[in-house]
Design an enzyme around this catalytic site. Sequence first.
Site, PDB file in Angstrom:
ATOM      1  N   ASP A  81       1.570   0.501   0.230  1.00  0.00           N
ATOM      2  CA  ASP A  81       2.127   1.854   0.219  1.00  0.00           C
ATOM      3  C   ASP A  81       3.643   1.830   0.299  1.00  0.00           C
ATOM      4  OD1 ASP A  81      -0.656   2.261   0.718  1.00  0.00           O
ATOM      5  OD2 ASP A  81      -0.161   4.288   1.394  1.00  0.00           O
ATOM      6  N   CYS A 122      -4.299  -3.460   4.768  1.00  0.00           N
ATOM      7  CA  CYS A 122      -3.406  -2.318   4.616  1.00  0.00           C
ATOM      8  C   CYS A 122      -4.149  -1.004   4.408  1.00  0.00           C
ATOM      9  CB  CYS A 122      -2.399  -2.593   3.502  1.00  0.00           C
ATOM     10  SG  CYS A 122      -1.200  -3.864   4.009  1.00  0.00           S
ATOM     11  N   ASP A 123      -3.355   0.058   4.221  1.00  0.00           N
ATOM     12  CA  ASP A 123      -3.768   1.447   4.411  1.00  0.00           C
ATOM     13  C   ASP A 123      -5.127   1.821   3.817  1.00  0.00           C
ATOM     14  OD1 ASP A 123      -1.101   1.241   5.131  1.00  0.00           O
ATOM     15  OD2 ASP A 123      -0.661   3.291   4.561  1.00  0.00           O
ATOM     16  N   LYS A 124      -5.297   1.665   2.519  1.00  0.00           N
ATOM     17  CA  LYS A 124      -6.516   2.152   1.865  1.00  0.00           C
ATOM     18  C   LYS A 124      -7.575   1.071   1.750  1.00  0.00           C
ATOM     19  CE  LYS A 124      -3.752   5.480   1.574  1.00  0.00           C
ATOM     20  NZ  LYS A 124      -2.618   4.691   1.985  1.00  0.00           N
ATOM     21  N   CYS A 194       2.503  -3.509   8.574  1.00  0.00           N
ATOM     22  CA  CYS A 194       3.753  -3.055   9.203  1.00  0.00           C
ATOM     23  C   CYS A 194       3.537  -2.677  10.664  1.00  0.00           C
ATOM     24  CB  CYS A 194       4.350  -1.898   8.410  1.00  0.00           C
ATOM     25  SG  CYS A 194       4.863  -2.376   6.749  1.00  0.00           S
ATOM     26  N   GLU A 445       2.078  10.242  -0.395  1.00  0.00           N
ATOM     27  CA  GLU A 445       2.689  10.342   0.923  1.00  0.00           C
ATOM     28  C   GLU A 445       4.128  10.847   0.797  1.00  0.00           C
ATOM     29  OE1 GLU A 445       0.295   6.894   3.400  1.00  0.00           O
ATOM     30  OE2 GLU A 445       2.347   6.502   2.761  1.00  0.00           O
ATOM     31  N   SER A 471       2.834   9.325   5.518  1.00  0.00           N
ATOM     32  CA  SER A 471       2.690   7.971   6.017  1.00  0.00           C
ATOM     33  C   SER A 471       2.485   8.021   7.520  1.00  0.00           C
ATOM     34  CB  SER A 471       3.955   7.171   5.691  1.00  0.00           C
ATOM     35  OG  SER A 471       4.010   5.988   6.460  1.00  0.00           O
TER      36      SER A 471
END
Length: 557
Positions: A81, A122-124, A194, A445, A471
Amino acid sequence: MLEERIRFRQTSPRRAPYRSILYADGLIDEEIGRPLIGIVNSQNELVPGHIHLDTIARAAAAGVRMEGGVPLEFPAIAICDGMAMGHQGMRYPLASRELIADSIEAMVVAHELDGLVLIPNCDKVVPGMLMAAARLNIPAVMVSGGPMLAGEFRGRATDYATISEAVGRFQAGELTAEELAELERTCCPSCGSCSGLFTANSMNCLTEALGMGLPGNGTIPAVLSARVRLAKEAGRRLMALLKQGISPRDILTPAAFRNAIAVDMAIGGSTNTVLHLPAIAYEAGVDLPLSLFDEISARTPNLVRLSPAGPWHLEDFDRAGGVPAVMAELARHGLVETEALTVTGRTVGENVQGVAIRRPEVIRTVENPHARDGGIAILWGNLAPEGAVVKQSAVVEGMRVHEGPARVFNSEEEAMEAILGGRIRPGDVVVVRYEGPKGGPGMREMLAPTSALAGMGLDGRVALLTDGRFSGATRGAAVGHISPEAMAGGPIGLVEDGDRIRIDIPARRLDLLVSEEVLAERRARWRPIPPKVTTGYLARYAALVTSAAQGAVLRVP
């Protein structure tokens, strides 16, 4: 049933072609007679959260072999992202969640695998893999790659949020070009997701809370050997689940989702969790309305404030006891359901027995919380009939109730131009629309505009509303997921420059202060803007995606 499937695979003449392929892979007879375990590895060389996942995959495979299974690795895609932020690439991360789930389904069913160790970061990728696990319902364990270490800039801890906000600070003349360059090189110092409680780490923590990851899954830093040991144990646990006949839907029960929401509120997770948990629940056959998030938030105190809401990072949270310490504290007050089953083979209550908070400055007690309610609030009103989401733990006190004039933009780019051009004034309510699941498409985002506002010192004086999302690194009066979205005819599409908008987080209200008569007249002449994408995957995604209030899942009309 497992034994019968393996015996049929090993001995039936009808499976001779199948066995010939496994022989071509280098397997021997003894291996063909054992459980075949998919190791789903989202490693790639683009994403720092994923560059080290081959090490995690090897460890997980070793754990599977130790317990008599045959690990067979295959890939999953993973989008960063951070790299997609602020340009057209941000249309793809949320949409990739469905691709990840679908591709895992295709690989597992096509090759008749018996179990899964899923390795995201990570995110997704995390929710995409959890969705696949729930959909397939074969024994599965998640083990993430772990969080990045925090960076340091002149004695202060830094992370991706720091560099995002530095753009606004540079624009405001508070940072020199040399200081900006130094921050670029130091804020993301290692592999891993992150280091703040952004979406990736929020979802990795909630994987623990759901019971689909081992204790430590969300917090053990990526660079520690403990992360490798955790992966080995995940491989071993998968084989135990296979023998015990425990599948994801035995774990992903309504109680598990209520526990995850409670932990989410206690730690102040990313607003994106309100998209992902309902999507995972949908695959597990569990109804998870937005109202449940607010109901649980009202009774769950906010115990943890990690970046961007506070000074701590995931490595601090891990040293403080991590998710088990939070769940133990919540369990002490009856705020989680301790009988829920987990991939350890034990219940939540058994897992947290004897666990204590090790650093009370990082994890507070229920008696001494940061706030009496949770980190996320759901807002309702004539601007958001189906709901909207705000990370209230990252909103300064003076902006929890705010009324101001709307500054309306039909894209993130238009809003960024106005913000960096100095055209947004204190008190304004920036409205960024046509960025929802359908309108984006892909629900981009808005970290770039919120970070620019923060960097310019306006995050405590300007609100930003969107039918897109934020985010986990976002802070300030940022209200997202406004539903219905503009592209679907939602009221956010009727807002005009200068309209007064009122945000009242304590009252859970988001209202456009325009009469119903005026809104009816605007609605009669409203037409959506032309689709921003008309070809390829995103066009198909826009045609099938549901509202953010329903988790932005895909449904065939």
